[in-house]
Scaffold this motif. Structure first.
Motif, short mmCIF file in Angstrom:
data_model
loop_
_atom_site.label_atom_id
_atom_site.label_comp_id
_atom_site.label_asym_id
_atom_site.label_seq_id
_atom_site.Cartn_x
_atom_site.Cartn_y
_atom_site.Cartn_z
N PHE A 1 9.64 -2.88 -0.27
CA PHE A 1 9.25 -1.67 -0.98
C PHE A 1 10.21 -0.55 -0.63
O PHE A 1 10.61 -0.38 0.53
N MET A 2 10.57 0.25 -1.65
CA MET A 2 11.40 1.44 -1.42
C MET A 2 10.82 2.60 -2.21
O MET A 2 10.56 2.45 -3.42
N LYS A 3 10.67 3.75 -1.58
CA LYS A 3 10.23 4.94 -2.30
C LYS A 3 11.29 5.35 -3.31
O LYS A 3 12.48 5.18 -3.08
N GLY A 4 10.85 5.93 -4.41
CA GLY A 4 11.80 6.36 -5.42
C GLY A 4 12.52 7.64 -5.08
O GLY A 4 13.56 7.95 -5.65
N THR A 5 11.98 8.39 -4.15
CA THR A 5 12.61 9.67 -3.77
C THR A 5 12.58 9.79 -2.26
O THR A 5 11.84 9.12 -1.58
N GLY A 6 13.41 10.68 -1.76
CA GLY A 6 13.36 10.97 -0.32
C GLY A 6 14.02 9.95 0.56
O GLY A 6 13.55 9.69 1.66
N GLY A 7 15.10 9.38 0.09
CA GLY A 7 15.82 8.44 0.95
C GLY A 7 15.68 7.00 0.47
O GLY A 7 14.97 6.72 -0.50
N PHE A 8 16.32 6.11 1.18
CA PHE A 8 16.38 4.73 0.71
C PHE A 8 15.81 3.76 1.73
O PHE A 8 16.15 2.60 1.73
N LYS A 9 14.92 4.23 2.55
CA LYS A 9 14.34 3.34 3.55
C LYS A 9 13.55 2.25 2.85
O LYS A 9 12.72 2.53 1.99
N THR A 10 13.83 1.02 3.21
CA THR A 10 13.16 -0.13 2.62
C THR A 10 12.23 -0.75 3.64
O THR A 10 12.63 -1.01 4.77
N ASP B 1 0.85 -1.17 0.00
CA ASP B 1 0.00 0.00 0.00
C ASP B 1 0.90 1.24 0.00
O ASP B 1 1.80 1.37 0.83
N THR B 2 0.65 2.13 -0.94
CA THR B 2 1.41 3.36 -1.01
C THR B 2 0.63 4.39 -1.81
O THR B 2 -0.20 4.02 -2.66
N SER B 3 0.91 5.65 -1.56
CA SER B 3 0.34 6.72 -2.36
C SER B 3 1.38 7.26 -3.34
O SER B 3 1.09 8.15 -4.13
N GLU B 4 2.59 6.69 -3.28
CA GLU B 4 3.66 7.10 -4.18
C GLU B 4 3.41 6.57 -5.58
O GLU B 4 2.77 5.53 -5.77
N ASN B 5 3.94 7.27 -6.56
CA ASN B 5 3.87 6.81 -7.95
C ASN B 5 5.21 6.27 -8.42
O ASN B 5 5.26 5.46 -9.35
#
Lengths: 115, 113
Positions: free
Chosen positions: A94-103, A26-30
């Motif tokens: 899951f890792m966001k594409g921006t804003g750091g590399f938290k997995t 679940d994410t709101s990121e694209n």
């Protein structure tokens, strides 16, 4: 906040057969990345496969392939021709594409390959 | 991928003591990460360590309990302080090698008696 769900705590498959491990997120990121990691009893975390969310084509790595359904937020792993060495814990991540590399990691699926 | 080593590979410690875990990478990396994996559980990020700055800790983890050093671009340490049996876990370091993908060390298995 992002979440990763693996609904199968444990699975088994006969050697040489095919098995599919499920993962939803679940994410709101694209813009993001999805991963499958393998952790055998040796505890070393090994990257199995990686998928960029902007790519429609499903990633493949030899016997490993994914079925990435972005709209459904689903990311399953298919292991073909299962081998005894595939016995391990498998984590979807899951890792966001921006804003750091938290997995963010799912709870894991323990896979047993039977001879 | 990266070649990442950790020392020690495992240790058994007494309650109230501290253990420092080392993580060495075979090439320079900007960011290093420390994770905890409690028995039978998934991985939880403890902190992110950048060279030359203070580590950034995740919710539920504090610097007094898990001090981190990052003296250069290939090395980091995580100390588990004033240990209790609840700290028994596998501790893993990881790095990002620029492909937005984390590669992990072999882990340190810690048992606290």
């Amino acid at each position: 906040a992002q979440t990763v769900t693996q609904s199968q705590p444990e699975m088994s498959v006969q050697e040489a057969e095919t098995v599919t491990l499920s993962c939803t997120y679940d994410t709101s990121e694209n813009n993001y990345y999805l991963f499958w990691y393998k952790q055998p009893p040796s505890r070393q975390m090994i990257l199995v496969i990686r998928q960029e969310a902007y790519k429609q084509q499903n990633a493949t790595e030899n016997r490993f392939s994914v079925n990435f359904q972005k709209a459904a937020k689903s990311f399953s792993l298919k292991i073909s021709d299962s081998q005894l060495g595939d016995t391990a814990m498998y984590f979807c991540a899951f890792m966001k594409g921006t804003g750091g590399f938290k997995t963010i990691f799912g709870a894991g699926t323990r896979l047993f390959v039977k001879a | 991928s990266a070649v990442i080593s950790q020392k020690p590979s495992r240790d058994i410690c007494q309650r109230g003591t501290s253990l420092t875990i080392q993580c060495q990478v075979d090439s320079q990396v900007t960011m290093m990460f420390w994770y905890r994996q409690q028995p039978g559980q998934s991985l939880t990020l403890i902190a992110t360590a950048n060279q030359g700055s203070e580590a950034t800790y995740e919710s539920g983890f504090v610097i007094d309990k898990f001090p981190i050093s990052r003296p250069n671009l290939t090395f980091s340490t995580l100390t588990v302080s004033n240990m209790s049996p609840e700290d028994s876990s596998i501790y893993l370091c990881s790095v990002d090698r620029g492909r937005d993908t984390q590669y992990f060390g072999p882990g340190t298995r810690l048992t606290v008696l």
